[in-house]
Each structure stands twice: as C-alpha cells, then as structure tokens.
Write a protein that holds these residues in place. Structure first.
Motif, PDB file in Angstrom:
ATOM      1  N   GLU A   1     -11.854  -6.962  -1.740  1.00  0.00           N
ATOM      2  CA  GLU A   1     -11.715  -6.808  -0.287  1.00  0.00           C
ATOM      3  C   GLU A   1     -11.452  -8.157   0.376  1.00  0.00           C
ATOM      4  O   GLU A   1     -10.572  -8.283   1.242  1.00  0.00           O
ATOM      5  CB  GLU A   1     -12.974  -6.177   0.292  1.00  0.00           C
ATOM      6  CG  GLU A   1     -12.897  -5.940   1.789  1.00  0.00           C
ATOM      7  CD  GLU A   1     -14.145  -5.278   2.350  1.00  0.00           C
ATOM      8  OE1 GLU A   1     -14.102  -4.825   3.519  1.00  0.00           O
ATOM      9  OE2 GLU A   1     -15.176  -5.214   1.634  1.00  0.00           O
ATOM     10  N   ALA A   2     -12.194  -9.182  -0.047  1.00  0.00           N
ATOM     11  CA  ALA A   2     -12.008 -10.514   0.534  1.00  0.00           C
ATOM     12  C   ALA A   2     -10.618 -11.060   0.216  1.00  0.00           C
ATOM     13  O   ALA A   2      -9.958 -11.661   1.082  1.00  0.00           O
ATOM     14  CB  ALA A   2     -13.090 -11.458   0.003  1.00  0.00           C
ATOM     15  N   PHE A   3     -10.150 -10.845  -1.011  1.00  0.00           N
ATOM     16  CA  PHE A   3      -8.807 -11.302  -1.390  1.00  0.00           C
ATOM     17  C   PHE A   3      -7.748 -10.621  -0.531  1.00  0.00           C
ATOM     18  O   PHE A   3      -6.826 -11.274  -0.023  1.00  0.00           O
ATOM     19  CB  PHE A   3      -8.545 -11.014  -2.868  1.00  0.00           C
ATOM     20  CG  PHE A   3      -7.154 -11.367  -3.319  1.00  0.00           C
ATOM     21  CD1 PHE A   3      -6.876 -12.639  -3.797  1.00  0.00           C
ATOM     22  CD2 PHE A   3      -6.119 -10.439  -3.253  1.00  0.00           C
ATOM     23  CE1 PHE A   3      -5.585 -12.984  -4.213  1.00  0.00           C
ATOM     24  CE2 PHE A   3      -4.832 -10.767  -3.651  1.00  0.00           C
ATOM     25  CZ  PHE A   3      -4.560 -12.045  -4.134  1.00  0.00           C
ATOM     26  N   ALA A   4      -7.884  -9.311  -0.358  1.00  0.00           N
ATOM     27  CA  ALA A   4      -6.889  -8.569   0.427  1.00  0.00           C
ATOM     28  C   ALA A   4      -6.843  -9.055   1.860  1.00  0.00           C
ATOM     29  O   ALA A   4      -5.756  -9.222   2.442  1.00  0.00           O
ATOM     30  CB  ALA A   4      -7.206  -7.079   0.368  1.00  0.00           C
ATOM     31  N   ASN A   5      -7.988  -9.285   2.443  1.00  0.00           N
ATOM     32  CA  ASN A   5      -8.019  -9.757   3.830  1.00  0.00           C
ATOM     33  C   ASN A   5      -7.434 -11.164   3.961  1.00  0.00           C
ATOM     34  O   ASN A   5      -6.729 -11.469   4.928  1.00  0.00           O
ATOM     35  CB  ASN A   5      -9.455  -9.730   4.353  1.00  0.00           C
ATOM     36  CG  ASN A   5      -9.927  -8.321   4.675  1.00  0.00           C
ATOM     37  OD1 ASN A   5      -9.154  -7.502   5.170  1.00  0.00           O
ATOM     38  ND2 ASN A   5     -11.177  -8.021   4.366  1.00  0.00           N
TER      39      ASN A   5
ATOM     40  N   ALA B   1      -6.446  -1.625  -4.273  1.00  0.00           N
ATOM     41  CA  ALA B   1      -6.918  -0.600  -3.351  1.00  0.00           C
ATOM     42  C   ALA B   1      -7.087  -1.166  -1.939  1.00  0.00           C
ATOM     43  O   ALA B   1      -6.766  -0.492  -0.946  1.00  0.00           O
ATOM     44  CB  ALA B   1      -8.244  -0.022  -3.856  1.00  0.00           C
ATOM     45  N   HIS B   2      -7.562  -2.387  -1.845  1.00  0.00           N
ATOM     46  CA  HIS B   2      -7.748  -3.005  -0.525  1.00  0.00           C
ATOM     47  C   HIS B   2      -6.438  -3.532   0.041  1.00  0.00           C
ATOM     48  O   HIS B   2      -6.212  -3.462   1.259  1.00  0.00           O
ATOM     49  CB  HIS B   2      -8.799  -4.107  -0.615  1.00  0.00           C
ATOM     50  CG  HIS B   2     -10.193  -3.573  -0.725  1.00  0.00           C
ATOM     51  ND1 HIS B   2     -10.920  -3.141   0.358  1.00  0.00           N
ATOM     52  CD2 HIS B   2     -10.989  -3.370  -1.813  1.00  0.00           C
ATOM     53  CE1 HIS B   2     -12.107  -2.713  -0.032  1.00  0.00           C
ATOM     54  NE2 HIS B   2     -12.176  -2.840  -1.348  1.00  0.00           N
ATOM     55  N   LEU B   3      -5.565  -4.049  -0.820  1.00  0.00           N
ATOM     56  CA  LEU B   3      -4.284  -4.556  -0.329  1.00  0.00           C
ATOM     57  C   LEU B   3      -3.471  -3.466   0.354  1.00  0.00           C
ATOM     58  O   LEU B   3      -2.875  -3.692   1.412  1.00  0.00           O
ATOM     59  CB  LEU B   3      -3.474  -5.146  -1.489  1.00  0.00           C
ATOM     60  CG  LEU B   3      -3.767  -6.591  -1.883  1.00  0.00           C
ATOM     61  CD1 LEU B   3      -3.029  -6.937  -3.175  1.00  0.00           C
ATOM     62  CD2 LEU B   3      -3.374  -7.559  -0.771  1.00  0.00           C
ATOM     63  N   GLU B   4      -3.426  -2.277  -0.252  1.00  0.00           N
ATOM     64  CA  GLU B   4      -2.589  -1.226   0.340  1.00  0.00           C
ATOM     65  C   GLU B   4      -3.112  -0.804   1.714  1.00  0.00           C
ATOM     66  O   GLU B   4      -2.330  -0.415   2.581  1.00  0.00           O
ATOM     67  CB  GLU B   4      -2.457  -0.021  -0.587  1.00  0.00           C
ATOM     68  CG  GLU B   4      -3.665   0.872  -0.713  1.00  0.00           C
ATOM     69  CD  GLU B   4      -3.346   2.189  -1.432  1.00  0.00           C
ATOM     70  OE1 GLU B   4      -2.162   2.583  -1.499  1.00  0.00           O
ATOM     71  OE2 GLU B   4      -4.303   2.818  -1.936  1.00  0.00           O
TER      72      GLU B   4
END
Length: 338
Positions: A193-197, A317-320
């Motif tokens: 989640e942190a990476f995606a944000n 999952a978080h990137l999308e």
C-alpha cells in the motif's frame, strides 16, 4: 487485505502442490526415454520458467531449456528431438503460439505436457499429457513456479542428484507453503500500500534481481507494470547492473531491488549498496524479511521467486486502485491482429 480472496488463493496454491502426483506419473512414463526437457511458453507464463531453468542450472546435470514458442518454431534448438519432452504452460490454454507448438511437436513425434490453468481448453485436449489446476492471473505465478520446481526436483531424484529424504523434505515444505505464503501476504499488505501511494505517478522503474529471483523481476516489469499498468520499466540482471545501467542512476530514478536467498544474493546486495548514494527512490523487496512459518532454511533457499510473486501481488492490488487502472485493462493485447 484489499481485493483479496483468501479461500481462492489457498485452494489454488494447495492445488498446485497436489499436481505433484500427476507430474510424477508423467515423468515415470517418459523419463527413461527422454534426453532433455524443454519449457516452452509465450509471454509472462513462459518467463516464469526462467526461474526453473536457473534453479536447475547449478544443481542438476540433466539438460533443461527455456525458449520462447514463436521463435523456437522458426529456429528450433539442435538438441530438440523425439527424445525431448516439451512442457507447455498456459493459463488460458488458448494462446495461438502454444497451440501451434503442440501441432509442431506432434509433427516431430515429440511428447508434450501442458500445464493449464483453465478447464476444458484446446491445449489440454491436444497435448500428450495435461495437468490442470484452477488458476487466475493473481495466483498464477506461484502455481507455475512450484510446478517447475517439482518437475526439476523429481528428475533430480530419479537421476540420483538428491536422495529420497531431501526430496521428501522439499515436498513436505511445499505442502505447508500455501499457509506460509498467506502469512507473507498479510505482512506485505501495508508495504504494498505504501509503495503504491508513493509511486502512483512514477513513470519509470529500474528493476533488478539475480539467480532464481531474476525471473520475477523480469516478469513483474514486463507483464504487470508494463502490460497491466502501462508503466515503463527496465528489468536488468543484478550481475549486469554495473555494465551499463548504473549510469542511469540519479536523483529521482526509482530502483526496485529483489533479493532472494540463493547464492546469488550477494549480487543484489552490491546493487543495494550502490544506488542509495545517487537516488532517493530505492525499494528493496527481500524474501528474508518474511517469516514463512514452518518452512525450512533449505526450502527457503529455492522458493525466492514464489515468495516474491506472492508479495508483489499485494503491490499490484494497491497500484490498480490508487492509479484507477484495472489490471485487466488492455489497449492492444488480444484486442487486434498483430
């Protein structure tokens, strides 16, 4: 966990390990008359078996090869013969090149083993042997990594390169692996989640890894970030990082370093020491950081690609979501003739 079906994940990866009985059955029939085994696929599912061949390269004297279906049919290897066994992975079982490959093998009197992720497919019907496990995109990498390992390990057992106790220890750990991977996913959730944000607008990533783990670096760059998110990437083997790619490192350049637990780990360590001196955008994904309860050190050494795939699915999952770009959306792939 975000958009995650725990029961389906456990069913798929448990199913992957259970296919070992069928793998053994096929190899028991064929191995005495086989001089080499080819893993031949198309696109991402083919790339996954780079990890299998790299695993075998330094551990087995038996010849394993990984080639790309379309190119192979134009320029087949000189060692390809009716004493070859061709393993064909395909999630859909409908890919044009893989169906052409089965026909090509039939014409050359070569037996084929299809590893399919969908039921009642043309590939399953046309191959000499077929092993089916119900697989979707988000669970496919672990499935194929495990099946590749189980093929090589059984050949090594039959060729006397490992003993029965060693083989049984690996398979016993594989049976515990689905639950261990689930624990790794839970641990990776806030990291993904942190990476995606942080990287939802990042236009370009350099991705590196070595040994058994480089296949996942290559696969994740090409098949997830490029195909499914339209983000430019540069996968590079960590051993080659200092033969060109190092000159691209400067402030703001994102570098993703994948670290496994085989003897090649030192190559990724070298990259990890270098890049923070010149860029502030460094992400290290280290399988050693994940607990994997119940899995022995010997098994951990050979499953780095499996663990990386499980962890990186949480990043995807978080990137999308944060990019508002579904992983299923394509502009060209299977949308037009090319």
């Amino acid at each position: 966990m975000l958009n995650f079906d725990q029961d389906r994940f456990l069913k798929t990866e448990t199913g992957a390990v259970k296919t070992n009985a069928e793998i053994q059955s096929v190899l028991d029939r064929e191995l005495d008359s086989v001089d080499n085994i080819y893993f031949i696929g198309s696109g991402g599912v083919g790339i996954l078996f780079d990890s299998t061949v790299e695993f075998a390269r330094s551990r087995s004297a038996f010849p394993f090869h990984r080639v790309i279906a379309a190119e192979f049919m134009l320029q087949p290897n000189k060692t390809f013969s009716n004493k070859s066994l061709v393993v064909i992975p395909s999630l859909s079982g409908t890919t044009k090149e893989t169906l052409e490959l089965v026909k090509y093998c039939e014409e050359h009197d070569v037996r084929t083993l299809a590893l399919v992720g969908s039921p009642d497919t043309p590939l399953q019907k046309e191959a000499t042997y077929a092993i089916y496990n119900d697989v979707l995109d988000d669970t496919s990498s672990e499935n194929y990594y495990l099946q590749g390992l189980m093929i090589v390990l059984y050949v090594m057992l039959k060729k006397g390169e490992i003993d029965q106790a060693q083989y049984d220890s690996y398979i016993s750990d594989f049976e515990k692996l689905p639950e261990a991977l689930l624990a790794a996913k839970k641990q990776a959730e806030p990291i993904g989640e942190a990476f995606a944000n942080e990287h939802k607008e990042t236009p370009y990533h350099i991705i590196t890894g070595a040994g058994d783990s480089f296949a996942e670096a290559y696969y994740y760059g090409m098949c997830i970030l490029e195909e499914m998110q339209w983000i430019k990437t540069r996968p590079v083997q960590a051993a080659d990082f200092f033969h060109g790619t190092l000159e691209l490192i400067e402030k703001g350049v994102s570098v993703i370093i994948m670290k496994g637990e085989d003897k090649s780990r030192s190559l990724s360590d070298r990259v990890e020491r270098f890049v923070p001196k010149f860029t502030d955008q460094v992400t290290v994904i280290d399988t050693k950081a994940y607990d994997l309860p119940g899995i022995s050190e010997n098994t951990r050494e050979i499953i780095s690609s499996v663990v990386l795939a499980t962890v990186l699915e949480r990043f995807s999952a978080h990137l999308e979501v944060v990019r508002d770009h579904p992983l299923t959306f394509r502009r060209y792939y299977k949308k037009m003739e090319y």
